[in-house]
Design an enzyme around this catalytic site. Structure first.
Site, PDB file in Angstrom:
ATOM      1  N   ARG A 111      -1.766   1.781   3.097  1.00  7.53           N
ATOM      2  CA  ARG A 111      -2.323   0.745   2.225  1.00  7.53           C
ATOM      3  C   ARG A 111      -3.226  -0.182   3.016  1.00  7.53           C
ATOM      4  O   ARG A 111      -3.196  -0.217   4.248  1.00  7.53           O
ATOM      5  CB  ARG A 111      -1.201  -0.061   1.563  1.00  7.53           C
ATOM      6  CG  ARG A 111      -0.355  -0.837   2.536  1.00  7.53           C
ATOM      7  CD  ARG A 111       0.514  -1.891   1.866  1.00  7.53           C
ATOM      8  NE  ARG A 111       1.450  -2.486   2.812  1.00  7.53           N
ATOM      9  CZ  ARG A 111       1.149  -3.395   3.719  1.00  7.53           C
ATOM     10  NH1 ARG A 111      -0.090  -3.832   3.837  1.00  7.53           N
ATOM     11  NH2 ARG A 111       2.070  -3.874   4.531  1.00  7.53           N
ATOM     12  N   CYS A 133       1.131 -10.737   6.725  1.00  8.47           N
ATOM     13  CA  CYS A 133      -0.249 -10.367   6.384  1.00  8.47           C
ATOM     14  C   CYS A 133      -1.225 -10.712   7.502  1.00  8.47           C
ATOM     15  O   CYS A 133      -2.421 -10.890   7.271  1.00  8.47           O
ATOM     16  CB  CYS A 133      -0.671 -11.002   5.064  1.00  8.47           C
ATOM     17  SG  CYS A 133       0.435 -10.562   3.703  1.00  8.47           S
TER      18      CYS A 133
END
Length: 226
Positions: free
Chosen positions: A70, A190
């Site tokens: 991803r 992240c």
């Protein structure tokens, strides 16, 4: 408004097995294959995106780390978090990847609004954030974000990471409901050092995983419609 998306509730699902199933579904899908929406939660696991750097995984301990295809960098999945995987044929839906991301984020914003919470987008940082001092404030984020500290006063409540292969999406979005947030301190979520992560429980919303999953599933069904 209907998408023809069939929501499948997987319950507690092994991450690696679910990841493999998503890839297989996407590989085998035909032009007429119905879109799907998988809703689940995972046992504790760190997942690394294709842009992920090893030095953002600070101290995983006994929690496994799974490399994925991803977009984005490292995040954490665990019990008490609603994970939604839309498996959408974008060509059939009639919109492009940027709008797809926008629609997923809008679904999360509307889910939070259902619980009285105001969520926010941050430019260049996919996901949804809330004001730590007043998550129920309807005031928009204003002005340029502080240089070097773009998340000042914000906590991340939903993470987004997707993959598109032959116009078909997999991976998806994770909304924190009532979970053990400690593992987020073992990574730079992240890719952002010091980014605070919150859940609905932390900001004062008492609800069940099932209710949050139901609302998010409904909003995704609405906002991913062609």
């Amino acid at each position: 408004m209907s998408t023809g998306i069939e929501a499948t509730w997987l319950g507690a699902a092994d991450y690696a097995a679910t990841y493999g199933a998503m890839k297989q579904f996407t590989l085998e899908r035909l032009p007429e294959t119905p879109d799907a929406l998988w809703i689940c939660e995972h046992a504790p696991v760190f997942t690394q995106g294709i842009a992920g750097r090893q030095d953002h995984i600070l101290n995983p301990g006994a929690i496994p780390v799974v490399q994925t295809d991803r977009g984005g960098q490292v995040t954490f999945h665990g019990p008490g978090q609603v994970v939604a995987y839309p498996l959408i044929d974008l060509r059939r839906a009639g919109y492009f990847v940027k709008e797809y991301v926008y629609r997923i984020e809008e679904s999360v914003l509307r889910t939070l609004a259902h619980f009285g919470v105001t969520g926010h987008r941050v430019a260049g940082a996919p996901g949804i954030y809330v004001r730590l001092d007043d998550p129920f404030s309807h005031a928009a984020l204003t002005g340029p974000l502080p240089a070097g500290d773009p998340f000042r006063g914000l906590g991340k409540i939903a993470a987004l990471g997707i993959k598109v292969s032959r116009h078909a999406t997999y991976h998806g979005v994770a909304l924190n409901v009532a979970m053990d947030l400690e593992p987020f301190s073992r990574i730079n979520p992240c890719g952002y050092a010091g980014l605070q992560t919150v859940d609905l429980s932390t900001i004062g919303v008492q609800t069940t995983w099932e209710e949050a999953a139901r609302v998010l599933s409904q909003k995704l069904g609405t906002y991913l419609a062609p």
